[in-house]
Design a protein around this motif. Structure first.
Motif, PDB file in Angstrom:
ATOM      1  N   ALA A   1    -103.532  32.930  61.456  1.00 11.64           N
ATOM      2  CA  ALA A   1    -103.749  31.832  60.472  1.00 11.64           C
ATOM      3  C   ALA A   1    -102.614  31.294  59.778  1.00 11.64           C
ATOM      4  CB  ALA A   1    -104.954  32.014  59.502  1.00 11.64           C
ATOM      5  N   LYS A   2    -102.476  30.053  59.629  1.00  8.82           N
ATOM      6  CA  LYS A   2    -101.427  29.268  59.029  1.00  8.82           C
ATOM      7  C   LYS A   2    -101.638  29.132  57.482  1.00  8.82           C
ATOM      8  CE  LYS A   2     -99.752  26.787  63.103  1.00  8.82           C
ATOM      9  NZ  LYS A   2     -99.580  25.253  63.784  1.00  8.82           N
ATOM     10  N   ARG A   3    -102.928  28.908  57.063  1.00  3.56           N
ATOM     11  CA  ARG A   3    -103.334  28.591  55.838  1.00  3.56           C
ATOM     12  C   ARG A   3    -103.418  29.908  54.939  1.00  3.56           C
ATOM     13  NH1 ARG A   3    -108.795  25.550  53.985  1.00  3.56           N
ATOM     14  NH2 ARG A   3    -108.752  25.629  51.780  1.00  3.56           N
TER      15      ARG A   3
ATOM     16  N   GLY B   1    -104.795  31.469  48.627  1.00  7.57           N
ATOM     17  CA  GLY B   1    -103.635  30.294  48.676  1.00  7.57           C
ATOM     18  C   GLY B   1    -104.295  29.284  47.617  1.00  7.57           C
ATOM     19  N   VAL B   2    -103.575  28.300  47.559  1.00  8.30           N
ATOM     20  CA  VAL B   2    -103.889  27.184  46.919  1.00  8.30           C
ATOM     21  C   VAL B   2    -105.047  26.260  47.329  1.00  8.30           C
ATOM     22  CG1 VAL B   2    -103.410  24.972  45.791  1.00  8.30           C
ATOM     23  CG2 VAL B   2    -101.829  27.004  45.790  1.00  8.30           C
ATOM     24  N   ALA B   3    -106.327  26.103  46.837  1.00 11.48           N
ATOM     25  CA  ALA B   3    -107.372  25.245  47.695  1.00 11.48           C
ATOM     26  C   ALA B   3    -106.754  23.674  47.996  1.00 11.48           C
ATOM     27  CB  ALA B   3    -108.471  25.182  46.606  1.00 11.48           C
ATOM     28  N   GLN B   4    -107.198  23.538  49.161  1.00 19.69           N
ATOM     29  CA  GLN B   4    -106.641  22.252  49.512  1.00 19.69           C
ATOM     30  C   GLN B   4    -107.923  20.911  49.211  1.00 19.69           C
ATOM     31  OE1 GLN B   4    -106.423  21.585  53.866  1.00 19.69           O
ATOM     32  NE2 GLN B   4    -105.076  19.877  53.719  1.00 19.69           N
ATOM     33  N   PRO B   5    -107.337  20.039  48.379  1.00 18.24           N
ATOM     34  CA  PRO B   5    -108.209  19.159  48.347  1.00 18.24           C
ATOM     35  C   PRO B   5    -108.603  17.995  49.138  1.00 18.24           C
ATOM     36  CG  PRO B   5    -106.004  18.689  46.955  1.00 18.24           C
ATOM     37  CD  PRO B   5    -105.803  19.682  48.069  1.00 18.24           C
ATOM     38  N   ALA B   6    -110.183  17.916  49.148  1.00 15.16           N
ATOM     39  CA  ALA B   6    -110.794  16.995  50.389  1.00 15.16           C
ATOM     40  C   ALA B   6    -110.050  15.934  50.689  1.00 15.16           C
ATOM     41  CB  ALA B   6    -112.324  16.869  49.903  1.00 15.16           C
ATOM     42  N   GLU B   7    -109.371  15.283  49.770  1.00 13.75           N
ATOM     43  CA  GLU B   7    -108.691  13.987  49.956  1.00 13.75           C
ATOM     44  C   GLU B   7    -107.535  14.303  50.766  1.00 13.75           C
ATOM     45  OE1 GLU B   7    -109.655  14.874  47.097  1.00 13.75           O
ATOM     46  OE2 GLU B   7    -111.203  13.536  46.469  1.00 13.75           O
ATOM     47  N   ALA B   8    -106.735  15.357  50.685  1.00  8.22           N
ATOM     48  CA  ALA B   8    -105.663  15.796  51.573  1.00  8.22           C
ATOM     49  C   ALA B   8    -106.066  16.045  52.845  1.00  8.22           C
ATOM     50  CB  ALA B   8    -105.079  16.976  50.608  1.00  8.22           C
ATOM     51  N   LEU B   9    -107.090  16.946  52.882  1.00 10.90           N
ATOM     52  CA  LEU B   9    -107.469  17.109  54.418  1.00 10.90           C
ATOM     53  C   LEU B   9    -108.118  15.985  55.189  1.00 10.90           C
ATOM     54  CD1 LEU B   9    -107.998  19.347  56.367  1.00 10.90           C
ATOM     55  CD2 LEU B   9    -110.144  19.709  55.313  1.00 10.90           C
TER      56      LEU B   9
ATOM     57  N   PHE C   1    -110.964  23.727  56.204  1.00 13.00           N
ATOM     58  CA  PHE C   1    -112.108  23.032  55.252  1.00 13.00           C
ATOM     59  C   PHE C   1    -111.617  23.056  53.617  1.00 13.00           C
ATOM     60  CE2 PHE C   1    -111.927  27.792  54.445  1.00 13.00           C
ATOM     61  CZ  PHE C   1    -112.150  27.863  53.138  1.00 13.00           C
ATOM     62  N   ALA C   2    -112.364  22.065  53.144  1.00 13.71           N
ATOM     63  CA  ALA C   2    -111.969  21.843  51.886  1.00 13.71           C
ATOM     64  C   ALA C   2    -113.469  21.436  50.858  1.00 13.71           C
ATOM     65  CB  ALA C   2    -111.255  20.519  51.543  1.00 13.71           C
ATOM     66  N   SER C   3    -113.188  21.539  49.613  1.00  8.96           N
ATOM     67  CA  SER C   3    -114.625  21.041  48.672  1.00  8.96           C
ATOM     68  C   SER C   3    -114.458  19.793  48.049  1.00  8.96           C
ATOM     69  CB  SER C   3    -114.615  22.305  47.885  1.00  8.96           C
ATOM     70  OG  SER C   3    -115.048  23.655  48.393  1.00  8.96           O
TER      71      SER C   3
END
Length: 267
Positions: A46-48, A104-112, A176-178
């Motif tokens: 995994a990269k994330r 790690g830091v959660a990725q924002p939905a907008e960024a994904l 994935f993102a929330s």
């Protein structure tokens, strides 16, 4: 790398593995448990996410040689006898392979959303609170090539130990993102050119007649109640035809049918 043998269940080096089931409920402050060989391989690839350590039953170590060659040289590999490992985990570890990963830091939905390709197929989950269903949906998303999964605030954590295990590591592979507010999220997808289908036993269109758009978001809701009526009223609704007198499937099974159908008909 040289394995580190653990003889004392209270050794502070394996504190993160203590009482796994109780810690499942209490949370791990940014960490998660990966369980089994396939899931460990997914974590190492995994990269994330990053692996912090591995705990292996001594009888399983030889069979992990190729897998552990892919790990960073400084990754601690702890090895324990069966009795010691069981006392660490708090139950019998018949798989004998555990790892601690960092979220790690959660990725924002907008960024994904900004990273998705022109022909993206995404899954949007609303109210999925069962870890078995969550893991199965991620497994199906990986199997049928979904580009991402988005979860509302009422969904359970896809990085819960059981969800990762049921997903066979797909929760570590599928991005994935929330998102916090469904109306705003559906509006954002609309602006980005996504067609949006809500899966429901009462859907207006049979899935076999539903034509996918180049970019498509497939919404899935919790079993029993399904997707909220307010959401169904705003989206195109799709149903999976079934035998007379039976009108519902497990949400994980429904996701497999829908993802297979729409992945096969990618524009």
């Amino acid at each position: 790398m040289r394995p580190i043998h653990i003889d004392d269940p209270q050794d502070p080096r394996v504190a993160a593995y203590l009482d796994i089931r109780e810690r499942d409920l209490a949370g791990r402050q940014g960490r998660f448990v990966a369980e089994g060989k396939v899931v460990l391989e997914m974590l190492l690839a995994a990269k994330r996410f990053t692996a912090e350590s591995v705990l292996v039953l001594e009888s399983r170590l030889a069979g992990l040689d190729e897998t552990l060659r892919k790990a960073p040289m400084d990754l601690p590999i702890y090895v324990a006898a069966s009795e010691v490992m069981d006392r660490i985990a708090g139950f019998h570890m018949h798989r004998g392979i555990l790892a601690i990963g960092r979220k790690g830091v959660a990725q924002p939905a907008e960024a994904l959303l900004d990273t998705l390709p022109a022909g993206a197929l995404i899954v949007v989950l609303v109210g999925i609170a069962n870890h078995d269903n969550m893991g199965s949906i991620f497994r199906n998303a990986a199997a049928f090539g979904a580009d991402a999964v988005f979860l509302d605030a009422t969904c359970c954590d896809p990085l819960y130990r059981k969800a990762i295990r049921v997903s066979v590591g797909a929760a570590l592979k599928v991005p994935f993102a929330s998102f916090t507010e469904t109306v705003s999220f559906t509006a954002a997808l609309n602006r980005l050119g996504f067609g949006q289908f809500a899966l429901s036993p009462r859907g207006q269109t049979d899935i076999r007649d539903a034509k996918r758009t180049e970019r498509l978001a497939l919404y899935l809701g919790t079993e029993g109640e399904g997707l909220p009526e307010s959401l169904l009223a705003r989206l195109l609704t799709v149903r999976i035809g079934m035998a007379e007198g039976f009108d519902s499937l497990n949400v994980a099974a429904a996701s497999a049918i829908a993802l297979h159908h729409f992945s096969a008909s990618r524009a």
